[in-house]
Scaffold this motif. Structure first.
Motif, PDB file in Angstrom:
ATOM      1  N   GLU A   1      -6.584   0.907   1.209  1.00 19.86           N
ATOM      2  CA  GLU A   1      -6.324  -0.757   1.233  1.00 19.86           C
ATOM      3  C   GLU A   1      -7.599  -1.025   0.826  1.00 19.86           C
TER       4      GLU A   1
ATOM      5  N   THR B   1       0.619  -0.929   0.061  1.00 20.59           N
ATOM      6  CA  THR B   1      -0.064   0.153  -0.189  1.00 20.59           C
ATOM      7  C   THR B   1       0.913   1.480   0.583  1.00 20.59           C
TER       8      THR B   1
ATOM      9  N   GLU C   1      -6.340   6.429   3.758  1.00 20.45           N
ATOM     10  CA  GLU C   1      -4.933   5.156   3.835  1.00 20.45           C
ATOM     11  C   GLU C   1      -5.613   3.581   4.009  1.00 20.45           C
TER      12      GLU C   1
ATOM     13  N   SER D   1      -5.686  11.656   7.039  1.00 18.44           N
ATOM     14  CA  SER D   1      -5.233  10.074   6.369  1.00 18.44           C
ATOM     15  C   SER D   1      -5.600   8.987   6.572  1.00 18.44           C
ATOM     16  N   ARG D   2      -6.242   8.741   7.351  1.00 18.14           N
ATOM     17  CA  ARG D   2      -7.004   7.753   8.278  1.00 18.14           C
ATOM     18  C   ARG D   2      -8.263   7.326   6.802  1.00 18.14           C
TER      19      ARG D   2
ATOM     20  N   THR E   1       1.051   5.212   1.120  1.00 16.39           N
ATOM     21  CA  THR E   1       1.820   6.293   1.706  1.00 16.39           C
ATOM     22  C   THR E   1       1.380   7.712   1.438  1.00 16.39           C
TER      23      THR E   1
END
Lengths: 83, 155
Positions: B72, B2, B68, B64-65, B4
């Motif tokens: 995913e 994954t 992410e 950011s959460r 960044t």
């Protein structure tokens, strides 16, 4: 514990943040909002519609049932309108 | 693997071309780039500016959460999210999402997902200032934005 306020919650309370020593009986976010509403008229106005207000502990969203024991920072704010 | 995501919360404007070039420079695995830019409307000529308040620290962390989760869920190979705060005039940029992937569907879906979650989960609040000089108060959250999230629920 530091309590921070944003947007209209901040305007109604009248401060950006405040440091409060809380009674031991306050265990959850819901307990805290109920307590804050009793502090003075400004807080009462800000928390009049407690169901509308969102909360974050240590900068993560939480709900009313979340325990506050681990919190260094708790924030209260209206539903978000970014984007 | 994954990626960044690159997440920025800033008062300054951003440049779509520059940000896209940054994301794709020297890359040969990207087949699709989807960009979304949110701009400030003038609400039929009434609005002089939007004022965006944010929760410093949490704004970056929450975006950011969300980013992410998108990384995913879809095979994306690059992701940039920029959200501005402060006073923003009609016609100016507010938010930018760039999603890159080998094939287009993942990039479209990831960008769409990010915007839906950003609107309802990223700690930003808009206040309207009118041309008449009046403060028109805080923008109300829309039920439709909250409902939009349900389409991302996985069985």
């Amino acid at each position: 514990m530091i309590i921070r306020y944003f947007a209209w919650v901040r305007e109604k309370v009248g401060v950006d943040e405040e440091q409060l020593v809380l009674p031991d009986s306050i265990q959850t976010v819901g307990d805290l909002t109920a307590y804050l509403a009793t502090i003075d008229d400004n807080h009462a106005a800000a928390f009049a519609e407690a169901d509308t207000i969102r909360a974050a502990i240590n900068q993560e969203h939480v709900d009313a049932d979340t325990p506050i024991a681990e919190a260094q920072e708790i924030a209260f704010f209206p539903p978000m309108t970014g984007g | 693997m994954t990626i960044t995501p690159s997440v920025r919360v800033q008062a300054e404007n951003f440049d779509l071309t520059e940000e896209t070039a940054k994301l794709t420079a020297g890359r040969f695995d990207i087949g699709a780039v989807v960009t979304f830019t949110g701009l400030c409307r003038d609400e039929g000529g009434q609005l002089s500016a939007l004022e965006l308040e944010h929760y410093p620290g949490m704004a970056e962390a929450e975006i950011s959460r969300i980013a992410e989760r998108a990384a995913e869920r879809w095979p994306i190979t690059g992701l940039t999210v920029i959200h501005r705060f402060g006073k923003i005039a009609p016609g100016e940029n507010i938010v930018l999402v760039i999603a890159a992937s080998p094939h287009r569907q993942a990039a479209f879906d990831a960008a769409n997902f990010l915007m839906d979650f950003l609107k309802t989960r990223a700690p930003f609040w808009k206040k309207e200032h009118l041309k008449s000089g009046q403060d028109n108060g805080w923008v109300d959250a829309k039920d439709l934005d909250e409902q939009a999230l349900t389409r991302w629920e996985q069985a």
